[in-house]
Scaffold this motif. Sequence first.
Motif, PDB file in Angstrom:
ATOM      1  N   ALA A  18       0.813  -1.225   0.000  1.00  0.00           N
ATOM      2  CA  ALA A  18       0.000   0.000   0.000  1.00  0.00           C
ATOM      3  C   ALA A  18       0.841   1.268   0.000  1.00  0.00           C
ATOM      4  O   ALA A  18       0.460   2.272  -0.601  1.00  0.00           O
ATOM      5  CB  ALA A  18      -0.956  -0.002   1.192  1.00  0.00           C
ATOM      6  N   ALA A  19       1.978   1.237   0.660  1.00  0.00           N
ATOM      7  CA  ALA A  19       2.823   2.434   0.738  1.00  0.00           C
ATOM      8  C   ALA A  19       3.218   2.942  -0.646  1.00  0.00           C
ATOM      9  O   ALA A  19       3.342   4.145  -0.863  1.00  0.00           O
ATOM     10  CB  ALA A  19       4.059   2.155   1.580  1.00  0.00           C
ATOM     11  N   GLY A  20       3.369   2.027  -1.590  1.00  0.00           N
ATOM     12  CA  GLY A  20       3.742   2.419  -2.941  1.00  0.00           C
ATOM     13  C   GLY A  20       2.676   3.204  -3.676  1.00  0.00           C
ATOM     14  O   GLY A  20       2.975   3.952  -4.603  1.00  0.00           O
ATOM     15  N   ALA A  48      -6.095  -0.879   2.266  1.00  0.00           N
ATOM     16  CA  ALA A  48      -6.804  -0.169   1.202  1.00  0.00           C
ATOM     17  C   ALA A  48      -7.788   0.836   1.791  1.00  0.00           C
ATOM     18  O   ALA A  48      -7.932   1.950   1.276  1.00  0.00           O
ATOM     19  CB  ALA A  48      -7.530  -1.160   0.295  1.00  0.00           C
ATOM     20  N   LEU A  49      -8.451   0.465   2.869  1.00  0.00           N
ATOM     21  CA  LEU A  49      -9.348   1.412   3.540  1.00  0.00           C
ATOM     22  C   LEU A  49      -8.556   2.576   4.114  1.00  0.00           C
ATOM     23  O   LEU A  49      -8.977   3.737   4.014  1.00  0.00           O
ATOM     24  CB  LEU A  49     -10.139   0.725   4.653  1.00  0.00           C
ATOM     25  CG  LEU A  49     -11.228  -0.244   4.208  1.00  0.00           C
ATOM     26  CD1 LEU A  49     -11.850  -0.923   5.417  1.00  0.00           C
ATOM     27  CD2 LEU A  49     -12.294   0.488   3.405  1.00  0.00           C
ATOM     28  N   ALA A  50      -7.412   2.293   4.700  1.00  0.00           N
ATOM     29  CA  ALA A  50      -6.570   3.358   5.249  1.00  0.00           C
ATOM     30  C   ALA A  50      -6.145   4.329   4.147  1.00  0.00           C
ATOM     31  O   ALA A  50      -6.142   5.550   4.351  1.00  0.00           O
ATOM     32  CB  ALA A  50      -5.347   2.768   5.947  1.00  0.00           C
ATOM     33  N   TRP A  55      -6.600   9.575   1.462  1.00  0.00           N
ATOM     34  CA  TRP A  55      -6.865  10.362   0.259  1.00  0.00           C
ATOM     35  C   TRP A  55      -8.058  11.287   0.447  1.00  0.00           C
ATOM     36  O   TRP A  55      -8.072  12.406  -0.061  1.00  0.00           O
ATOM     37  CB  TRP A  55      -7.074   9.449  -0.941  1.00  0.00           C
ATOM     38  CG  TRP A  55      -5.876   8.610  -1.272  1.00  0.00           C
ATOM     39  CD1 TRP A  55      -4.557   8.877  -0.962  1.00  0.00           C
ATOM     40  CD2 TRP A  55      -5.865   7.368  -1.959  1.00  0.00           C
ATOM     41  NE1 TRP A  55      -3.746   7.864  -1.416  1.00  0.00           N
ATOM     42  CE2 TRP A  55      -4.526   6.923  -2.036  1.00  0.00           C
ATOM     43  CE3 TRP A  55      -6.865   6.573  -2.504  1.00  0.00           C
ATOM     44  CZ2 TRP A  55      -4.164   5.733  -2.655  1.00  0.00           C
ATOM     45  CZ3 TRP A  55      -6.508   5.383  -3.122  1.00  0.00           C
ATOM     46  CH2 TRP A  55      -5.164   4.975  -3.199  1.00  0.00           C
ATOM     47  N   GLN A  56      -9.068  10.841   1.205  1.00  0.00           N
ATOM     48  CA  GLN A  56     -10.211  11.714   1.496  1.00  0.00           C
ATOM     49  C   GLN A  56      -9.758  12.936   2.293  1.00  0.00           C
ATOM     50  O   GLN A  56     -10.194  14.055   2.011  1.00  0.00           O
ATOM     51  CB  GLN A  56     -11.281  10.972   2.303  1.00  0.00           C
ATOM     52  CG  GLN A  56     -12.199  10.130   1.485  1.00  0.00           C
ATOM     53  CD  GLN A  56     -13.294   9.517   2.344  1.00  0.00           C
ATOM     54  OE1 GLN A  56     -13.033   9.003   3.426  1.00  0.00           O
ATOM     55  NE2 GLN A  56     -14.513   9.564   1.854  1.00  0.00           N
ATOM     56  N   ARG A  57      -8.908  12.726   3.292  1.00  0.00           N
ATOM     57  CA  ARG A  57      -8.414  13.853   4.096  1.00  0.00           C
ATOM     58  C   ARG A  57      -7.621  14.835   3.240  1.00  0.00           C
ATOM     59  O   ARG A  57      -7.780  16.050   3.362  1.00  0.00           O
ATOM     60  CB  ARG A  57      -7.543  13.344   5.249  1.00  0.00           C
ATOM     61  CG  ARG A  57      -8.327  12.728   6.386  1.00  0.00           C
ATOM     62  CD  ARG A  57      -7.447  12.422   7.587  1.00  0.00           C
ATOM     63  NE  ARG A  57      -6.432  11.427   7.298  1.00  0.00           N
ATOM     64  CZ  ARG A  57      -6.602  10.120   7.410  1.00  0.00           C
ATOM     65  NH1 ARG A  57      -7.759   9.628   7.805  1.00  0.00           N
ATOM     66  NH2 ARG A  57      -5.613   9.293   7.130  1.00  0.00           N
TER      67      ARG A  57
END
Length: 97
Positions: A18-20, A48-50, A55-57
């Motif tokens: 996910a970090a990528g 994926a939720l994180a 991205w929302q923030r």
Amino acid sequence: MSGARRFAPQGALTMANAAGCLAEGRAAAQEGDLVVDFSQVREADSAALALLFDWQRVAAAAGHDLRVGGLPPGLESLAALYGVAELLPRDEAAVST
């Protein structure tokens, strides 16, 4: 959400990788209204939720709207299990087929 850009991660979005994808999603969220299309994601976990919430923030801080489409069933179930499904604004019309 007409005029929104589309960001479509592919493959797996898990703790292992996910970090990528983090920076790419952040950049897209800062540029304008965004639809994140998960229809090409084949494996996802809580990472994926994180990513979505990060991205929302970022989008909100930049004054942009972010919507989500094409969530895989497993990710839908995970969001429901965690009680956060209602926090993911949907835009199923923008999902690629």
